[in-house]
Design a protein around this motif. Structure first.
Motif, PDB file in Angstrom:
ATOM      1  N   LEU A   1      77.817 -42.638 -12.766  1.00 62.27           N
ATOM      2  CA  LEU A   1      77.268 -41.338 -11.617  1.00 62.27           C
ATOM      3  C   LEU A   1      76.058 -42.087 -11.646  1.00 62.27           C
ATOM      4  CD1 LEU A   1      77.652 -39.033 -15.687  1.00 62.27           C
ATOM      5  CD2 LEU A   1      78.796 -38.746 -13.206  1.00 62.27           C
ATOM      6  N   SER A   2      75.659 -41.202 -10.354  1.00 67.73           N
ATOM      7  CA  SER A   2      74.568 -41.611  -9.997  1.00 67.73           C
ATOM      8  C   SER A   2      73.789 -40.321  -9.581  1.00 67.73           C
ATOM      9  CB  SER A   2      74.915 -42.324  -8.890  1.00 67.73           C
ATOM     10  OG  SER A   2      73.628 -42.947  -7.966  1.00 67.73           O
ATOM     11  N   PHE A   3      72.715 -39.789 -10.340  1.00 66.54           N
ATOM     12  CA  PHE A   3      72.260 -38.690 -10.249  1.00 66.54           C
ATOM     13  C   PHE A   3      70.609 -38.567  -9.121  1.00 66.54           C
ATOM     14  CE2 PHE A   3      73.860 -37.813 -13.771  1.00 66.54           C
ATOM     15  CZ  PHE A   3      74.674 -37.129 -13.677  1.00 66.54           C
ATOM     16  N   TRP A   4      70.352 -38.264  -7.663  1.00 65.03           N
ATOM     17  CA  TRP A   4      69.356 -38.680  -7.270  1.00 65.03           C
ATOM     18  C   TRP A   4      69.225 -37.679  -6.073  1.00 65.03           C
ATOM     19  CZ3 TRP A   4      70.703 -38.342  -2.127  1.00 65.03           C
ATOM     20  CH2 TRP A   4      71.999 -37.816  -1.437  1.00 65.03           C
ATOM     21  N   ALA A   5      67.760 -37.107  -5.138  1.00 68.69           N
ATOM     22  CA  ALA A   5      67.839 -36.329  -4.411  1.00 68.69           C
ATOM     23  C   ALA A   5      66.774 -36.836  -3.325  1.00 68.69           C
ATOM     24  CB  ALA A   5      66.290 -35.823  -4.733  1.00 68.69           C
ATOM     25  N   SER A   6      66.841 -35.800  -2.149  1.00 63.14           N
ATOM     26  CA  SER A   6      66.188 -36.915  -0.894  1.00 63.14           C
ATOM     27  C   SER A   6      64.765 -37.564  -1.216  1.00 63.14           C
ATOM     28  CB  SER A   6      66.524 -36.318   0.157  1.00 63.14           C
ATOM     29  OG  SER A   6      66.295 -34.949   0.531  1.00 63.14           O
TER      30      SER A   6
ATOM     31  N   GLN B   1      68.321 -46.200  -4.497  1.00 68.88           N
ATOM     32  CA  GLN B   1      69.352 -47.322  -5.741  1.00 68.88           C
ATOM     33  C   GLN B   1      70.871 -46.431  -4.884  1.00 68.88           C
ATOM     34  OE1 GLN B   1      69.031 -48.963  -7.405  1.00 68.88           O
ATOM     35  NE2 GLN B   1      69.062 -48.873  -9.303  1.00 68.88           N
ATOM     36  N   ASN B   2      71.117 -44.764  -4.759  1.00 69.22           N
ATOM     37  CA  ASN B   2      72.073 -44.656  -4.802  1.00 69.22           C
ATOM     38  C   ASN B   2      73.045 -45.073  -3.728  1.00 69.22           C
ATOM     39  OD1 ASN B   2      74.752 -42.029  -5.174  1.00 69.22           O
ATOM     40  ND2 ASN B   2      73.447 -41.659  -3.402  1.00 69.22           N
ATOM     41  N   ALA B   3      72.276 -45.435  -2.322  1.00 65.10           N
ATOM     42  CA  ALA B   3      72.850 -46.070  -0.970  1.00 65.10           C
ATOM     43  C   ALA B   3      73.378 -47.311  -1.567  1.00 65.10           C
ATOM     44  CB  ALA B   3      71.972 -45.638  -0.277  1.00 65.10           C
ATOM     45  N   SER B   4      72.517 -47.837  -2.109  1.00 63.05           N
ATOM     46  CA  SER B   4      72.671 -49.260  -3.084  1.00 63.05           C
ATOM     47  C   SER B   4      74.556 -49.777  -2.750  1.00 63.05           C
ATOM     48  CB  SER B   4      71.662 -50.144  -2.675  1.00 63.05           C
ATOM     49  OG  SER B   4      71.145 -49.647  -3.950  1.00 63.05           O
ATOM     50  N   LEU B   5      74.383 -48.674  -4.602  1.00 62.24           N
ATOM     51  CA  LEU B   5      75.218 -48.689  -5.569  1.00 62.24           C
ATOM     52  C   LEU B   5      76.751 -48.181  -4.562  1.00 62.24           C
ATOM     53  CD1 LEU B   5      73.879 -47.331  -8.588  1.00 62.24           C
ATOM     54  CD2 LEU B   5      74.320 -49.504  -7.955  1.00 62.24           C
ATOM     55  N   SER B   6      76.339 -46.796  -3.863  1.00 61.81           N
ATOM     56  CA  SER B   6      77.824 -47.233  -3.297  1.00 61.81           C
ATOM     57  C   SER B   6      78.294 -48.268  -1.807  1.00 61.81           C
ATOM     58  CB  SER B   6      77.308 -45.470  -1.660  1.00 61.81           C
ATOM     59  OG  SER B   6      78.207 -44.790  -1.301  1.00 61.81           O
TER      60      SER B   6
ATOM     61  N   VAL C   1      80.708 -41.297  -8.823  1.00 58.42           N
ATOM     62  CA  VAL C   1      80.854 -39.569  -8.768  1.00 58.42           C
ATOM     63  C   VAL C   1      78.645 -39.681  -8.029  1.00 58.42           C
ATOM     64  CG1 VAL C   1      80.581 -37.471 -10.140  1.00 58.42           C
ATOM     65  CG2 VAL C   1      82.079 -38.855 -10.167  1.00 58.42           C
ATOM     66  N   SER C   2      78.276 -39.187  -7.402  1.00 61.55           N
ATOM     67  CA  SER C   2      76.946 -38.789  -6.582  1.00 61.55           C
ATOM     68  C   SER C   2      77.173 -37.777  -6.611  1.00 61.55           C
ATOM     69  CB  SER C   2      76.905 -40.114  -5.562  1.00 61.55           C
ATOM     70  OG  SER C   2      75.938 -39.276  -5.054  1.00 61.55           O
TER      71      SER C   2
ATOM     72  N   ALA D   1      72.042 -52.393  -7.652  1.00 61.05           N
ATOM     73  CA  ALA D   1      73.304 -52.695  -7.797  1.00 61.05           C
ATOM     74  C   ALA D   1      73.995 -54.196  -7.152  1.00 61.05           C
ATOM     75  CB  ALA D   1      72.638 -52.716  -5.340  1.00 61.05           C
ATOM     76  N   ALA D   2      72.663 -55.077  -7.600  1.00 61.98           N
ATOM     77  CA  ALA D   2      73.619 -56.661  -8.071  1.00 61.98           C
ATOM     78  C   ALA D   2      73.889 -56.951  -9.299  1.00 61.98           C
ATOM     79  CB  ALA D   2      71.587 -57.134  -8.218  1.00 61.98           C
ATOM     80  N   GLU D   3      73.351 -55.591 -10.565  1.00 60.78           N
ATOM     81  CA  GLU D   3      73.942 -55.874 -11.710  1.00 60.78           C
ATOM     82  C   GLU D   3      75.628 -54.910 -11.494  1.00 60.78           C
ATOM     83  OE1 GLU D   3      70.183 -55.168 -14.687  1.00 60.78           O
ATOM     84  OE2 GLU D   3      71.243 -53.324 -13.720  1.00 60.78           O
ATOM     85  N   LEU D   4      76.366 -54.873 -10.028  1.00 59.47           N
ATOM     86  CA  LEU D   4      76.946 -53.642 -10.142  1.00 59.47           C
ATOM     87  C   LEU D   4      78.053 -54.455  -9.702  1.00 59.47           C
ATOM     88  CD1 LEU D   4      78.805 -51.084 -10.841  1.00 59.47           C
ATOM     89  CD2 LEU D   4      77.441 -50.595  -8.624  1.00 59.47           C
ATOM     90  N   SER D   5      77.659 -54.971  -8.572  1.00 60.57           N
ATOM     91  CA  SER D   5      77.750 -56.249  -7.868  1.00 60.57           C
ATOM     92  C   SER D   5      78.633 -57.565  -8.816  1.00 60.57           C
ATOM     93  CB  SER D   5      77.223 -56.603  -7.029  1.00 60.57           C
ATOM     94  OG  SER D   5      78.182 -57.955  -6.463  1.00 60.57           O
ATOM     95  N   ALA D   6      78.018 -58.131 -10.156  1.00 61.35           N
ATOM     96  CA  ALA D   6      78.088 -58.546 -10.594  1.00 61.35           C
ATOM     97  C   ALA D   6      79.107 -58.308 -11.587  1.00 61.35           C
ATOM     98  CB  ALA D   6      76.899 -59.155 -12.098  1.00 61.35           C
TER      99      ALA D   6
END
Length: 167
Positions: free
Chosen positions: A62-67, A75-80, A95-96, A159-164
């Motif tokens: 779950l990624s919560f963000w705003a422009s 963070q949202n873009a890198s996780l995506s 889910v963004s 993003a690095a933690e998710l990748s790992a």
């Protein structure tokens, strides 16, 4: 001299209470909590997202963000991007959710950031929405990694933690 004592007492009490606040969580939900269920309207297909509880059995990011919030947007873009490029991400669903109040700004941001997830949504009520309050995002946007039972297993994952994790 009388006022000096009172000023000293006020400063002493103020400094003692500042230590109490440092032990509190920074806001939002915490690791170990069950993520609150929600349903949100998709802007592209006009269909609501199946309830979050319907995604049980899969890991959910779950990624919560705003422009207007540069850090959460980045963070949202890198996780995506990590999920898009990972070869074994079929078990993780992203889910963004944007809290931009204007659909046009949301669409342009998604285009610029090249977010191509089918589960990218906008909550046009912004910070006054029930979802914003339910996830207690008042102290800043964040992301959560949920296990297959909807339990938060990581918060503010990079993003690095998710990748790992995916490898």
């Amino acid at each position: 001299m009388k006022y000096v004592k009172w000023i000293f007492v006020v400063l002493l009490i103020g400094s003692l209470t500042s230590f109490v606040e440092k032990d509190k969580p920074t806001g939002g939900l915490n690791v170990g909590d069950i993520a609150p269920d929600f349903k949100i309207q998709s802007m592209s297909a006009g269909q609501p997202l199946a309830e979050l509880s319907d995604m049980k059995g899969k890991y959910v990011l779950l990624s919560f963000w705003a422009s207007y919030d540069a850090h959460s947007r980045m963070q949202n873009a890198s996780l995506s991007n990590v999920l898009r490029s990972a070869s074994r991400n079929e078990n993780v669903e992203m889910v963004s959710v944007s809290f931009d109040e204007y659909q046009s700004i949301f669409k342009e941001t998604v285009r610029k950031d090249q977010i191509v997830t089918p589960t990218c949504f906008v909550e046009t009520k912004g910070e006054s929405s029930g979802l914003f309050k339910k996830y207690r995002l008042g102290r800043g946007f964040t992301n959560y990694l949920l296990d297959e039972n909807g339990v938060i297993i990581a918060k503010n994952i990079s993003a690095a933690e998710l990748s790992a994790y995916l490898n």
